[in-house]
Design a protein around this motif. Structure first.
Motif, PDB file in Angstrom:
ATOM      1  N   LEU A 106      -8.820  -1.825   2.664  1.00  0.00           N
ATOM      2  CA  LEU A 106      -8.638  -2.699   3.814  1.00  0.00           C
ATOM      3  C   LEU A 106      -7.591  -3.775   3.540  1.00  0.00           C
ATOM      4  O   LEU A 106      -7.386  -4.191   2.393  1.00  0.00           O
ATOM      5  CB  LEU A 106      -9.968  -3.365   4.168  1.00  0.00           C
ATOM      6  CG  LEU A 106     -11.134  -2.414   4.470  1.00  0.00           C
ATOM      7  CD1 LEU A 106     -12.427  -3.202   4.634  1.00  0.00           C
ATOM      8  CD2 LEU A 106     -10.850  -1.580   5.715  1.00  0.00           C
ATOM      9  N   CYS A 107      -6.956  -4.223   4.598  1.00  0.00           N
ATOM     10  CA  CYS A 107      -6.063  -5.372   4.508  1.00  0.00           C
ATOM     11  C   CYS A 107      -6.895  -6.629   4.211  1.00  0.00           C
ATOM     12  O   CYS A 107      -8.020  -6.730   4.679  1.00  0.00           O
ATOM     13  CB  CYS A 107      -5.331  -5.587   5.822  1.00  0.00           C
ATOM     14  SG  CYS A 107      -4.264  -4.223   6.333  1.00  0.00           S
ATOM     15  N   PRO A 108      -6.383  -7.598   3.446  1.00  0.00           N
ATOM     16  CA  PRO A 108      -5.021  -7.669   2.914  1.00  0.00           C
ATOM     17  C   PRO A 108      -4.838  -7.038   1.538  1.00  0.00           C
ATOM     18  O   PRO A 108      -3.766  -7.164   0.954  1.00  0.00           O
ATOM     19  CB  PRO A 108      -4.805  -9.179   2.838  1.00  0.00           C
ATOM     20  CG  PRO A 108      -6.154  -9.724   2.481  1.00  0.00           C
ATOM     21  CD  PRO A 108      -7.142  -8.848   3.212  1.00  0.00           C
ATOM     22  N   ASP A 109      -5.869  -6.355   1.022  1.00  0.00           N
ATOM     23  CA  ASP A 109      -5.730  -5.744  -0.294  1.00  0.00           C
ATOM     24  C   ASP A 109      -4.690  -4.631  -0.300  1.00  0.00           C
ATOM     25  O   ASP A 109      -4.145  -4.290  -1.362  1.00  0.00           O
ATOM     26  CB  ASP A 109      -7.080  -5.190  -0.774  1.00  0.00           C
ATOM     27  CG  ASP A 109      -8.089  -6.288  -1.032  1.00  0.00           C
ATOM     28  OD1 ASP A 109      -7.674  -7.428  -1.296  1.00  0.00           O
ATOM     29  OD2 ASP A 109      -9.297  -6.011  -0.944  1.00  0.00           O
ATOM     30  N   VAL A 110      -4.446  -4.054   0.872  1.00  0.00           N
ATOM     31  CA  VAL A 110      -3.457  -2.992   1.007  1.00  0.00           C
ATOM     32  C   VAL A 110      -2.772  -3.199   2.351  1.00  0.00           C
ATOM     33  O   VAL A 110      -3.344  -3.810   3.263  1.00  0.00           O
ATOM     34  CB  VAL A 110      -4.138  -1.600   0.922  1.00  0.00           C
ATOM     35  CG1 VAL A 110      -5.067  -1.381   2.093  1.00  0.00           C
ATOM     36  CG2 VAL A 110      -3.129  -0.477   0.821  1.00  0.00           C
ATOM     37  N   SER A 111      -1.561  -2.724   2.495  1.00  0.00           N
ATOM     38  CA  SER A 111      -0.846  -2.829   3.755  1.00  0.00           C
ATOM     39  C   SER A 111      -1.308  -1.750   4.725  1.00  0.00           C
ATOM     40  O   SER A 111      -1.949  -0.762   4.330  1.00  0.00           O
ATOM     41  CB  SER A 111       0.660  -2.694   3.522  1.00  0.00           C
ATOM     42  OG  SER A 111       0.961  -1.371   3.087  1.00  0.00           O
ATOM     43  N   ILE A 112      -0.969  -1.910   5.999  1.00  0.00           N
ATOM     44  CA  ILE A 112      -1.284  -0.854   6.968  1.00  0.00           C
ATOM     45  C   ILE A 112      -0.560   0.434   6.599  1.00  0.00           C
ATOM     46  O   ILE A 112      -1.119   1.526   6.728  1.00  0.00           O
ATOM     47  CB  ILE A 112      -0.943  -1.319   8.396  1.00  0.00           C
ATOM     48  CG1 ILE A 112      -1.969  -2.380   8.832  1.00  0.00           C
ATOM     49  CG2 ILE A 112      -0.941  -0.145   9.371  1.00  0.00           C
ATOM     50  CD1 ILE A 112      -1.747  -2.948  10.215  1.00  0.00           C
ATOM     51  N   ALA A 113       0.658   0.329   6.098  1.00  0.00           N
ATOM     52  CA  ALA A 113       1.363   1.528   5.626  1.00  0.00           C
ATOM     53  C   ALA A 113       0.578   2.208   4.513  1.00  0.00           C
ATOM     54  O   ALA A 113       0.499   3.445   4.450  1.00  0.00           O
ATOM     55  CB  ALA A 113       2.764   1.166   5.158  1.00  0.00           C
ATOM     56  N   GLY A 114      -0.020   1.416   3.632  1.00  0.00           N
ATOM     57  CA  GLY A 114      -0.842   1.974   2.561  1.00  0.00           C
ATOM     58  C   GLY A 114      -2.078   2.664   3.092  1.00  0.00           C
ATOM     59  O   GLY A 114      -2.502   3.706   2.564  1.00  0.00           O
ATOM     60  N   ILE A 115      -2.695   2.097   4.142  1.00  0.00           N
ATOM     61  CA  ILE A 115      -3.858   2.731   4.749  1.00  0.00           C
ATOM     62  C   ILE A 115      -3.479   4.063   5.376  1.00  0.00           C
ATOM     63  O   ILE A 115      -4.201   5.060   5.247  1.00  0.00           O
ATOM     64  CB  ILE A 115      -4.504   1.801   5.793  1.00  0.00           C
ATOM     65  CG1 ILE A 115      -5.048   0.544   5.112  1.00  0.00           C
ATOM     66  CG2 ILE A 115      -5.623   2.527   6.546  1.00  0.00           C
ATOM     67  CD1 ILE A 115      -5.576  -0.505   6.077  1.00  0.00           C
ATOM     68  N   ILE A 116      -2.338   4.113   6.058  1.00  0.00           N
ATOM     69  CA  ILE A 116      -1.873   5.375   6.638  1.00  0.00           C
ATOM     70  C   ILE A 116      -1.756   6.442   5.550  1.00  0.00           C
ATOM     71  O   ILE A 116      -2.192   7.586   5.729  1.00  0.00           O
ATOM     72  CB  ILE A 116      -0.526   5.172   7.359  1.00  0.00           C
ATOM     73  CG1 ILE A 116      -0.724   4.319   8.616  1.00  0.00           C
ATOM     74  CG2 ILE A 116       0.109   6.515   7.716  1.00  0.00           C
ATOM     75  CD1 ILE A 116       0.565   3.890   9.281  1.00  0.00           C
ATOM     76  N   ALA A 117      -1.181   6.070   4.421  1.00  0.00           N
ATOM     77  CA  ALA A 117      -1.039   7.027   3.318  1.00  0.00           C
ATOM     78  C   ALA A 117      -2.396   7.481   2.804  1.00  0.00           C
ATOM     79  O   ALA A 117      -2.603   8.675   2.519  1.00  0.00           O
ATOM     80  CB  ALA A 117      -0.215   6.403   2.197  1.00  0.00           C
ATOM     81  N   GLN A 118      -3.360   6.567   2.699  1.00  0.00           N
ATOM     82  CA  GLN A 118      -4.685   6.932   2.208  1.00  0.00           C
ATOM     83  C   GLN A 118      -5.398   7.875   3.178  1.00  0.00           C
ATOM     84  O   GLN A 118      -6.051   8.838   2.747  1.00  0.00           O
ATOM     85  CB  GLN A 118      -5.522   5.673   1.988  1.00  0.00           C
ATOM     86  CG  GLN A 118      -5.081   4.850   0.791  1.00  0.00           C
ATOM     87  CD  GLN A 118      -5.917   3.601   0.598  1.00  0.00           C
ATOM     88  OE1 GLN A 118      -7.011   3.476   1.166  1.00  0.00           O
ATOM     89  NE2 GLN A 118      -5.414   2.674  -0.198  1.00  0.00           N
ATOM     90  N   VAL A 119      -5.290   7.607   4.473  1.00  0.00           N
ATOM     91  CA  VAL A 119      -5.913   8.498   5.453  1.00  0.00           C
ATOM     92  C   VAL A 119      -5.304   9.891   5.347  1.00  0.00           C
ATOM     93  O   VAL A 119      -6.011  10.904   5.420  1.00  0.00           O
ATOM     94  CB  VAL A 119      -5.778   7.918   6.871  1.00  0.00           C
ATOM     95  CG1 VAL A 119      -6.192   8.933   7.925  1.00  0.00           C
ATOM     96  CG2 VAL A 119      -6.635   6.659   6.999  1.00  0.00           C
ATOM     97  N   GLY A 120      -3.993   9.958   5.143  1.00  0.00           N
ATOM     98  CA  GLY A 120      -3.360  11.259   4.926  1.00  0.00           C
ATOM     99  C   GLY A 120      -3.915  11.964   3.703  1.00  0.00           C
ATOM    100  O   GLY A 120      -4.144  13.190   3.726  1.00  0.00           O
ATOM    101  N   GLN A 121      -4.166  11.222   2.637  1.00  0.00           N
ATOM    102  CA  GLN A 121      -4.736  11.814   1.421  1.00  0.00           C
ATOM    103  C   GLN A 121      -6.152  12.324   1.673  1.00  0.00           C
ATOM    104  O   GLN A 121      -6.527  13.405   1.200  1.00  0.00           O
ATOM    105  CB  GLN A 121      -4.754  10.766   0.302  1.00  0.00           C
ATOM    106  CG  GLN A 121      -3.374  10.375  -0.208  1.00  0.00           C
ATOM    107  CD  GLN A 121      -3.425   9.154  -1.112  1.00  0.00           C
ATOM    108  OE1 GLN A 121      -4.481   8.577  -1.359  1.00  0.00           O
ATOM    109  NE2 GLN A 121      -2.259   8.735  -1.594  1.00  0.00           N
ATOM    110  N   ALA A 122      -6.942  11.546   2.420  1.00  0.00           N
ATOM    111  CA  ALA A 122      -8.314  11.956   2.710  1.00  0.00           C
ATOM    112  C   ALA A 122      -8.328  13.236   3.544  1.00  0.00           C
ATOM    113  O   ALA A 122      -9.105  14.166   3.274  1.00  0.00           O
ATOM    114  CB  ALA A 122      -9.046  10.837   3.454  1.00  0.00           C
ATOM    115  N   ILE A 123      -7.468  13.303   4.549  1.00  0.00           N
ATOM    116  CA  ILE A 123      -7.396  14.496   5.392  1.00  0.00           C
ATOM    117  C   ILE A 123      -6.967  15.699   4.561  1.00  0.00           C
ATOM    118  O   ILE A 123      -7.531  16.795   4.680  1.00  0.00           O
ATOM    119  CB  ILE A 123      -6.434  14.261   6.564  1.00  0.00           C
ATOM    120  CG1 ILE A 123      -7.020  13.212   7.517  1.00  0.00           C
ATOM    121  CG2 ILE A 123      -6.151  15.564   7.313  1.00  0.00           C
ATOM    122  CD1 ILE A 123      -6.040  12.707   8.558  1.00  0.00           C
TER     123      ILE A 123
END
Length: 276
Positions: A106-123
């Motif tokens: 979650l922000c602010p520990d990670v950027s929204i761009a970082g969250i997008i990348a993580q969701v891609g990894q999970a999928i």
């Protein structure tokens, strides 16, 4: 009709205080989510990365899955986790689909761009476990995150893009620039460049993927506007799009249709695959 004279952007994106009983959420989801995990064939806390929150729950139907349905939770990129939403897998599981529900940093520990990348990894990880077509859904900030998966710069591999059939964004936030005018941006840490770079409404859609944006008729005007925005733009770029305003639904109960295999939302979510 939309009013474009917004004086208080925090109020424009505030749901809990503007919905009768809105402060009961998300606590109201805890019990039904836990009960569904207990009653359903599930593989919980599957790791897709090295972080403590890099986990997803996978709910399985009887027999071989027809494909993979993914639900990505909201919380303005700053709150909540997968545990609140397990019961939303019920509709797709009843229709024979496996359902993955991930958490992410979650922000602010990670950027929204970082969250997008993580969701891609999970999928990607869940799709490695389950064969067949891929349908993505997400609520609020999760609607933004699944919409990002069908942008031209999606983190999904070419193989997964070929499996992706439909994205269902429920009350999704598709243009992040208004967030710059809210107090939440202290946590999101967006500037104009990063807001533009991470807004699906400012990008091109992947070819061959259908988009449905769904919102409750009783939602805040900004959520109605954001829901109308993306299908309008992407239709002009050649995508198959739809925009649905469901009467008598607000930001927190609009997702209830995912629990019911026969609901209009659930039928619409899987129609691009099941009607082939």
């Amino acid at each position: 009709m939309f009013s474009f004279d917004v004086k208080d952007w925090d109020d424009a994106y505030e749901n809990g205080r503007n919905i009768p009983g809105g402060t009961d959420y998300p606590a109201a989801w805890v019990e039904p989510a836990a009960a569904f995990r207990e009653a359903t064939q599930a593989r919980c806390d599957v790791a897709y990365g090295s972080g403590a929150r890099h986990r997803y729950d996978l709910f399985l139907p009887e027999g071989s899955p027809r494909g993979l349905f993914v639900f990505v939770h909201g919380g303005y990129w700053i709150a909540l986790d997968k545990s609140y939403w397990s019961h939303l897998a019920a509709g797709a599981v009843a229709r024979g689909w496996a359902v993955a529900i991930p958490s992410y940093d979650l922000c602010p520990d990670v950027s929204i761009a970082g969250i997008i990348a993580q969701v891609g990894q999970a999928i990607a990880h869940a799709a490695g476990e389950i064969d067949g077509p891929l349908v993505l859904s997400g609520h609020s900030a999760g609607g933004h995150l699944v919409s990002a998966m069908m942008c031209h710069d999606s983190p999904l591999s070419e193989e997964l893009r070929a499996r992706l059939r439909h994205v269902l964004s429920i009350s999704g936030l598709h243009d992040l620039r208004p967030m710059l005018q809210t107090a939440r941006n202290e946590m999101l840490r967006l500037d104009m460049d990063s807001a533009e770079a991470n807004s699906p409404a400012l990008k091109r859609p992947l070819p061959g993927v259908a988009l449905t944006c769904w919102v409750g008729g009783g939602e805040r005007q900004e959520f109605l506007r954001q829901t109308a925005l993306l299908p309008n733009i992407w239709h002009g770029l050649g995508a198959r799009t739809a925009s649905v305003v469901e009467p008598d639904r607000h930001h927190f109960n609009v997702i209830d249709g995912l629990c019911d295999a026969g609901s209009p939302m659930m039928r619409a979510a899987l129609a691009p695959v099941e009607e082939r």
